[in-house]
Design a protein around this motif. Structure first.
Motif, mmCIF file in Angstrom:
data_model
loop_
_atom_site.group_PDB
_atom_site.id
_atom_site.type_symbol
_atom_site.label_atom_id
_atom_site.label_comp_id
_atom_site.label_asym_id
_atom_site.label_seq_id
_atom_site.Cartn_x
_atom_site.Cartn_y
_atom_site.Cartn_z
ATOM 1 N N TYR A 78 0.795 -1.226 0.000
ATOM 2 C CA TYR A 78 0.000 0.000 0.000
ATOM 3 C C TYR A 78 0.831 1.282 0.000
ATOM 4 O O TYR A 78 0.261 2.371 -0.111
ATOM 5 C CB TYR A 78 -0.928 0.022 1.220
ATOM 6 N N TYR A 81 0.578 3.321 -3.315
ATOM 7 C CA TYR A 81 -0.815 3.751 -3.436
ATOM 8 C C TYR A 81 -1.084 4.936 -2.502
ATOM 9 O O TYR A 81 -1.709 5.925 -2.890
ATOM 10 C CB TYR A 81 -1.720 2.561 -3.099
ATOM 11 N N THR A 82 -0.600 4.844 -1.264
ATOM 12 C CA THR A 82 -0.798 5.910 -0.284
ATOM 13 C C THR A 82 -0.072 7.177 -0.709
ATOM 14 O O THR A 82 -0.628 8.275 -0.640
ATOM 15 C CB THR A 82 -0.304 5.456 1.110
ATOM 16 N N LYS A 84 0.785 8.091 -3.728
ATOM 17 C CA LYS A 84 0.111 8.653 -4.900
ATOM 18 C C LYS A 84 -1.163 9.384 -4.479
ATOM 19 O O LYS A 84 -1.466 10.471 -4.979
ATOM 20 C CB LYS A 84 -0.211 7.525 -5.881
ATOM 21 N N TRP A 85 -1.912 8.811 -3.553
ATOM 22 C CA TRP A 85 -3.149 9.431 -3.078
ATOM 23 C C TRP A 85 -2.852 10.762 -2.389
ATOM 24 O O TRP A 85 -3.487 11.787 -2.680
ATOM 25 C CB TRP A 85 -3.863 8.467 -2.125
ATOM 26 N N ARG A 120 -4.139 -5.926 -3.257
ATOM 27 C CA ARG A 120 -3.044 -5.311 -2.486
ATOM 28 C C ARG A 120 -2.921 -5.978 -1.112
ATOM 29 O O ARG A 120 -1.815 -6.195 -0.616
ATOM 30 C CB ARG A 120 -3.283 -3.811 -2.313
#
Length: 195
Positions: A78, A81-82, A84-85, A120
């Motif tokens: 993650y 993903y984190t 990018k968020w 994920r």
């Protein structure tokens, strides 16, 4: 010591993330900001090395070592993903970037999104289980590795629970209240118009 290091790694993750994004957008130093963001994996490497050294020095393999493995697995699965968020929200808020794309809320698109998140979680559990197995082999037959195997089962339980939750989005798809299907449109009684 391992638990304190896990907390320090988590705090370090957010500090490096904030510093990297501030350099990238506020200070207008995108390369320096990217370099700081690339330091994130070093935190997990330090945690992995310290955990291995702790086990090698004769520490009993227990819950804190399992937690370290799950934390590393979570970061692998993650972390990007984190980042990018948060990057999307930071760019929108402080650098005039476009609004971040929100995850879909309805139908098959939402089910697909939840399925990707579940994948994920599978990656997180696989990384954690592999690290725990390596730690178990590292400790050897002479040490007590029950807690490491219990954490492997915990990782599997997390995958199962998240899988059930993701499956509910597929089985009971939430319908978009703003859209009607062709069948619903045909079933609607004709509207009377006043002339």
């Amino acid at each position: 010591m391992i638990v304190a290091l896990i907390v320090a790694c988590e705090v370090g993750f957010w500090v490096l993330l904030a510093l990297g994004l501030a350099l990238r957008y506020l200070a207008r130093m995108p390369r320096t900001g990217a370099a700081v963001l690339l330091m994130e994996p070093l935190l997990e490497l330090v945690l992995l090395i310290v955990t291995a050294i702790d086990l090698k020095n004769g520490a009993t393999a227990d819950g804190k070592h399992g937690l370290a493995a799950v934390y590393i697995g979570f970061t692998v699965a993650y972390g990007h993903y984190t980042i990018k968020w948060v990057d999307g929200h930071f760019a929108h808020r402080f650098a005039g970037g476009p609004p971040p794309v929100k995850p879909p809320r309805y139908g098959l698109a939402r089910a697909r999104h939840e399925g990707k998140l579940w994948v994920r979680t599978v990656v997180m559990a696989a990384v954690a289980a592999a690290l725990l197995q390596i730690a178990s082999w590292y400790v050897g037959d002479g040490g007590d590795t029950r807690s490491l195997h219990e954490w492997q089962l915990t990782a599997l339980r997390i995958v199962a629970v998240h899988g059930v939750i993701a499956l509910t989005y597929l089985i009971w798809q939430k319908k978009d209240p703003g859209r009607t299907t062709a069948g619903e449109e045909a079933a609607r009684p004709p509207q009377k118009t006043l002339s």
